[in-house]
Enzyme design. Structure first.
Site, mmCIF file in Angstrom:
data_model
loop_
_atom_site.group_PDB
_atom_site.id
_atom_site.type_symbol
_atom_site.label_atom_id
_atom_site.label_comp_id
_atom_site.label_asym_id
_atom_site.label_seq_id
_atom_site.Cartn_x
_atom_site.Cartn_y
_atom_site.Cartn_z
ATOM 1 N N GLN A 160 42.077 40.305 25.410
ATOM 2 C CA GLN A 160 42.489 40.558 26.796
ATOM 3 C C GLN A 160 43.213 41.893 26.887
ATOM 4 O O GLN A 160 44.204 42.119 26.182
ATOM 5 C CB GLN A 160 43.392 39.436 27.329
ATOM 6 N N ASP A 209 32.448 45.916 36.618
ATOM 7 C CA ASP A 209 33.290 46.410 35.523
ATOM 8 C C ASP A 209 33.005 47.894 35.352
ATOM 9 O O ASP A 209 31.854 48.321 35.349
ATOM 10 C CB ASP A 209 32.962 45.632 34.233
ATOM 11 N N ILE A 210 34.081 48.661 35.242
ATOM 12 C CA ILE A 210 33.944 50.117 35.165
ATOM 13 C C ILE A 210 33.227 50.532 33.868
ATOM 14 O O ILE A 210 32.630 51.600 33.805
ATOM 15 C CB ILE A 210 35.324 50.821 35.303
ATOM 16 N N ASN A 268 38.674 36.392 28.485
ATOM 17 C CA ASN A 268 39.569 36.634 27.346
ATOM 18 C C ASN A 268 41.004 36.328 27.736
ATOM 19 O O ASN A 268 41.462 36.729 28.809
ATOM 20 C CB ASN A 268 39.461 38.098 26.907
ATOM 21 N N HIS A 287 40.552 37.293 34.802
ATOM 22 C CA HIS A 287 39.222 37.735 35.236
ATOM 23 C C HIS A 287 38.150 37.069 34.400
ATOM 24 O O HIS A 287 38.312 36.838 33.211
ATOM 25 C CB HIS A 287 39.084 39.256 35.170
HETATM 26 P P1 AMP Z 1 39.349 42.279 29.141
HETATM 27 O O1 AMP Z 1 39.219 43.060 27.858
HETATM 28 O O2 AMP Z 1 38.659 40.949 29.078
HETATM 29 O O3 AMP Z 1 40.809 42.162 29.565
HETATM 30 O O4 AMP Z 1 38.541 43.093 30.231
HETATM 31 C C1 AMP Z 1 39.102 44.047 31.070
HETATM 32 C C2 AMP Z 1 37.955 44.782 31.710
HETATM 33 O O5 AMP Z 1 38.443 45.497 32.815
HETATM 34 C C3 AMP Z 1 37.259 45.777 30.809
HETATM 35 O O6 AMP Z 1 35.899 45.396 30.604
HETATM 36 C C4 AMP Z 1 37.369 47.098 31.553
HETATM 37 O O7 AMP Z 1 36.215 47.901 31.477
HETATM 38 C C5 AMP Z 1 37.633 46.640 32.967
HETATM 39 N N1 AMP Z 1 38.356 47.584 33.801
HETATM 40 C C6 AMP Z 1 39.520 48.216 33.511
HETATM 41 N N2 AMP Z 1 39.886 49.020 34.532
HETATM 42 C C7 AMP Z 1 38.941 48.858 35.497
HETATM 43 C C8 AMP Z 1 38.748 49.418 36.796
HETATM 44 N N3 AMP Z 1 39.614 50.289 37.321
HETATM 45 N N4 AMP Z 1 37.662 49.041 37.501
HETATM 46 C C9 AMP Z 1 36.780 48.153 36.985
HETATM 47 N N5 AMP Z 1 36.909 47.605 35.769
HETATM 48 C C10 AMP Z 1 37.962 47.943 35.031
#
Ligand code: AMP
Ligand code: ZN
Length: 137
Positions: free
Chosen positions: A91, A29-30, A85, A97
């Protein structure tokens, strides 16, 4: 709008890949909640949990313990949270994911706890149980 996770799988935007097989991709996760915070996703674009079919569910969830065990071996966390989520309130990326979040002493990670907000009677539980059972039909 193009899905950011599909673009990651296609290699159009970079990611820190930690695991890949024919159907599943896992990457950091970024926004690292804790060291090793990893997302496990199906390669096929599926919006969220409600849309997973049996095949993709099996594929994704069979990869989850593999990644979890790699995190355990790599970082020796004291524990690990699995989070997913769907829709509101959390989400933000609409490609299914699973978050794997290793936990460490005093890591500052704040996840809402299961606070039991209601005091229910036996008939309340039966009503809830019946509603869910009816929904399978
Ligand atoms: P959610 O809030 O459960 O939908 O989580 C989405 C997750 O995606 C968040 O924790 C972000 O930090 C992660 N995310 C968004 N863009 C990227 C990316 N380019 N590379 C890795 N993680 C990402
Ligand atoms: Zn996607």
């Amino acid at each position: 709008m193009a899905c950011i996770f599909c673009q990651i799988i296609e290699g159009k935007i970079p990611s820190y890949k930690v695991y890949e097989d024919d159907n599943v991709y896992a990457f950091l996760d970024i926004t690292q909640g804790t060291k090793g915070h990893t997302l496990v996703i199906p390669k096929k674009h599926i919006e969220n949990l409600y849309a997973l079919d049996d095949t993709i569910a099996k594929e994704v969830f069979s990869a989850v313990p593999k990644v979890a065990n790699a995190l355990k071996k790599a970082f020796n966390p004291i524990g690990l949270n699995l989070i997913n989520n769907n829709d509101k309130p959390h989400q933000t990326v609409f490609h299914f994911h699973v978050h794997l979040i290793p936990r460490y002493p005093d890591d500052g990670m704040q996840l809402s706890t299961l606070n039991h907000q209601e005091t229910l009677t036996q008939s309340d539980y039966i009503e809830i149980q019946d509603a869910i059972k009816r929904a399978f039909k």
